[in-house]
Design an enzyme around this catalytic site. Structure first.
Site, PDB file in Angstrom:
ATOM      1  N   ASP A  21     -48.384 -76.730  71.083  1.00 10.52           N
ATOM      2  CA  ASP A  21     -47.026 -77.775  71.058  1.00 10.52           C
ATOM      3  C   ASP A  21     -45.881 -77.394  71.848  1.00 10.52           C
ATOM      4  O   ASP A  21     -45.701 -76.149  71.756  1.00 10.52           O
ATOM      5  CB  ASP A  21     -46.823 -77.510  69.561  1.00 10.52           C
ATOM      6  N   ARG A  65     -29.282 -69.847  65.554  1.00 12.48           N
ATOM      7  CA  ARG A  65     -30.003 -70.084  66.514  1.00 12.48           C
ATOM      8  C   ARG A  65     -29.237 -70.772  67.501  1.00 12.48           C
ATOM      9  O   ARG A  65     -28.359 -71.714  67.305  1.00 12.48           O
ATOM     10  CB  ARG A  65     -30.989 -70.874  65.891  1.00 12.48           C
ATOM     11  N   PHE A  77     -44.041 -74.649  63.626  1.00 13.17           N
ATOM     12  CA  PHE A  77     -43.344 -75.429  62.858  1.00 13.17           C
ATOM     13  C   PHE A  77     -43.967 -75.987  61.521  1.00 13.17           C
ATOM     14  O   PHE A  77     -45.299 -76.210  61.454  1.00 13.17           O
ATOM     15  CB  PHE A  77     -43.203 -77.034  63.453  1.00 13.17           C
ATOM     16  N   TYR A  86     -37.063 -85.440  72.351  1.00 12.68           N
ATOM     17  CA  TYR A  86     -35.486 -85.748  71.747  1.00 12.68           C
ATOM     18  C   TYR A  86     -34.727 -84.273  71.927  1.00 12.68           C
ATOM     19  O   TYR A  86     -33.545 -84.109  71.503  1.00 12.68           O
ATOM     20  CB  TYR A  86     -35.562 -86.241  70.286  1.00 12.68           C
ATOM     21  N   LYS A  87     -35.490 -83.201  72.120  1.00 11.14           N
ATOM     22  CA  LYS A  87     -34.789 -81.819  72.350  1.00 11.14           C
ATOM     23  C   LYS A  87     -34.334 -81.490  73.722  1.00 11.14           C
ATOM     24  O   LYS A  87     -33.252 -82.261  74.140  1.00 11.14           O
ATOM     25  CB  LYS A  87     -35.653 -80.867  71.870  1.00 11.14           C
TER      26      LYS A  87
END
Lengths: 397, 397
Positions: free
Chosen positions: B184, B356, B113, B209-210
């Site tokens: 991560d 995605r 990221f 939150y994913k």
């Protein structure tokens, strides 16, 4: 002119409770549950990922920051919310040290929150290289501002005594000595009308769960003076402080202005509660708030002093030297506060001997003041605090 | 054995939407609004400041961390929640550099990221003294782990391609070269069963939150291997990471174990939503989750490859080399995704050419997979993406 006889009805206060601890955690605004339900079902539930655009979540930290800005003397575009107060202290300190690179000393005082001192210690330890946190007594801050100091880190209102530092004069002394000034407004924002612009603050930080009533764990805020906002180097170089977060560049490039102090994904649900709380604050005349706060605190001081001779006022009597809290000392302060809480008058205790009471014109009434003072007098007169139960309990916050 | 035909009913999914973006923001669990109302009215509203004790708010970051720990292969007491993923990356990096003080290089890869890379850049800039962030191609990470590297900072699953790094082997190489390894798990936790213990991770971080469905702005988590937990030096020396926060000592003294990675006041309202989301996860068999995820992703790959010859699979085909996401490349990927979203099939686009799709056994069905593939094929066959509207819109997340 705000009518403080009507604002109390905007809060959901438990019946029979006299709440004088809004300086630790403000009460629930009545509008918050509905605002939160809307956030959960209509925003998150319905729009899912699309809500970042459709519901403008991405811009909320700036919008909410601007609304807080009005309460602390900042212009729009100078304040942003996010993270916790500790993180914002770290950001301000790290940026200030970089702006003043030839100096190594952070000056603070023993009346500051330990939490602020800890963050400074962590930063000093991380940086090594002779960086130093210097902690002096509150009354010695001024004489210790010398040309050795890189930055002062001062909390305007002492969380124990309620003593208020003179922001304009200490900041002017800092600037005259080539230092920067960071002000922690945790017990200022919503307590009166601190003025970061007139006070000359370089950075200001604060939280929103105390006088601002945004709920437990509500996000913090940070103000950066416009003269620094495009130069301050963000040590916490977060993607939402990037100039173009959605370009997914590999190189960090800070956004212009205070936006660079944003870090990661903002706490959207907590922002809904902050939004509801600020709906009340948007309507408040800050001069009227201060006038009413002084009425309440003067009334409490007078009532307690006339009926509780064993208590010693710890808060300065002079208006200019205090915020919206009143503290008294007593060697049995802990047990006395437990006895008060048992009678549903909620203040709090701070070691070693401080009984602390926060006054919040939005929902504190004269009747609250009188009832608290009378209850306190009864507890002292009848030594109701003198039981093993009240002496043994351990306070958490 | 978890029955994934029943878990979908635990979520409040908008009718007519095929949601394949749970890897950006999970949907609303049906239990969350009631849990939040209870938090607001019964906890905050009723108990006010007393809720920190009465409702155990103070211990929640550890309790919630333990429940996440089970999903990532950690034992109780090794994981804690709070702040954002960016802050947790910073904490892990700063602690790792102090644990390996003779080295200066952080190794990461261009598949990480950008947000993680930015935090590393900020830290390197703050520290000065020749610290360096070295970014190599994902396939070159292994050969670049040399005795110069202080710490590797690797995201297990690439947010664009879905390619999964081999945690045990890269960590073993790091350790053999005297480096530490930070992982991560943002696209791992809840996507399959990453195993920080078996993988040897020194630190692991992630968001909730994913795949974990804790809501927008939900707190992050951090795991510290027990061999480091009592030695890791917290650069963000927050009062809730103090050994005795309520003693209000002026000197920072870290708590034992992972608790030292707590910083400021935790986001209590967001924690209520995380708590409700984890009630679902507490019931999930992680092996069954992985098996079902592979069924869904295999099914989608097969369907798209048989009907959309213009799309190129960007995700590795081999099970061991991917997470729970499938990505395809197309030069018009952005417009194609806009056309899909217009037909209420929600995936997302990542520059320069990635479509995605996240697959989440808790609520993704075979019918969702088939409908998404069919819709995609129609859009490509009929060039429905080829309109000015779909080419012009700018994605935000």
């Amino acid at each position: 002119m705000t009518d403080f006889s009507k604002t109390r009805d905007l809060f959901d206060l438990p019946k029979g409770v006299t709440y004088l601890d809004g300086n630790s955690l403000g009460p629930l605004p009545k509008a918050t549950p509905a605002r939160m339900q809307k956030m959960l079902t209509e925003e998150w539930g319905h729009h899912l990922i699309g809500a970042w655009n459709a519901c403008d979540w991405m811009a909320l930290p700036g919008h909410l920051g601007d609304r807080i800005g009005r309460l602390i003397g900042a212009e729009a575009g100078q304040t942003v919310i996010g993270d916790t107060l500790s993180i914002k202290v770290f950001q301000a300190l790290a940026a200030a040290l970089k702006l003043n690179p030839t100096r190594k000393v952070i000056l603070s005082d023993s009346g500051n929150f330990p939490s602020d001192l800890y963050m400074a210690q962590g930063l000093v330890q991380l940086l090594g290289q002779d960086y130093e946190l210097r902690v002096v007594a509150p009354e010695e801050v001024e004489t210790n501002i010398t040309d050795e100091i890189a930055v002062t880190l001062i909390t305007e209102v002492d969380y124990r005594t309620g003593r208020r530092h003179d922001m304009p004069s200490l900041t002017a002394k800092a600037h005259a000595n080539g230092a920067l000034a960071i002000w922690d407004l945790a017990h200022s924002a919503g307590a009166f009308a601190p003025d970061v612009a007139a006070g000359g603050a370089d950075f200001a930080v604060g939280c929103t769960y105390k006088y601002l009533n945004a709920g437990p764990g509500a996000p913090a805020f940070i103000y950066v003076a416009p003269r620094h906002a495009d130069h301050a180097e963000p040590a916490l170089a977060g993607w939402l402080g990037h100039d173009a977060p959605f370009d997914f560049d590999q190189a960090y490039r800070p956004a212009p202005g205070v936006t660079r102090m944003r870090v990661g994904t903002p706490p959207v649900l907590q922002m809904a509660a902050l939004d509801a709380a600020l709906d009340i604050w948007d309507t408040v005349d800050m001069e009227a708030l201060r006038a009413r706060s002084l009425e309440l605190t003067d009334r409490f001081i007078a009532a307690v002093e006339s009926t509780c001779p064993d208590l010693t006022l710890a808060t300065p009597r002079e208006h200019a030297q205090r915020g919206s809290q009143v503290s008294f000392r007593h060697p049995q302060g802990y047990a006395i506060m437990q006895a008060l809480i048992a009678q549903r008058v909620i203040g709090d205790f701070r070691a070693p001997d401080i009984l602390r009471f926060g006054f919040t014109p939005l929902y504190t009434t004269d009747a609250d003041v009188d009832h608290a003072a009378t209850t306190l007098a009864t507890i002292l007169d009848q030594r109701l605090w003198d039981t093993p139960e009240f002496q043994a309990r351990k306070a958490v916050t």
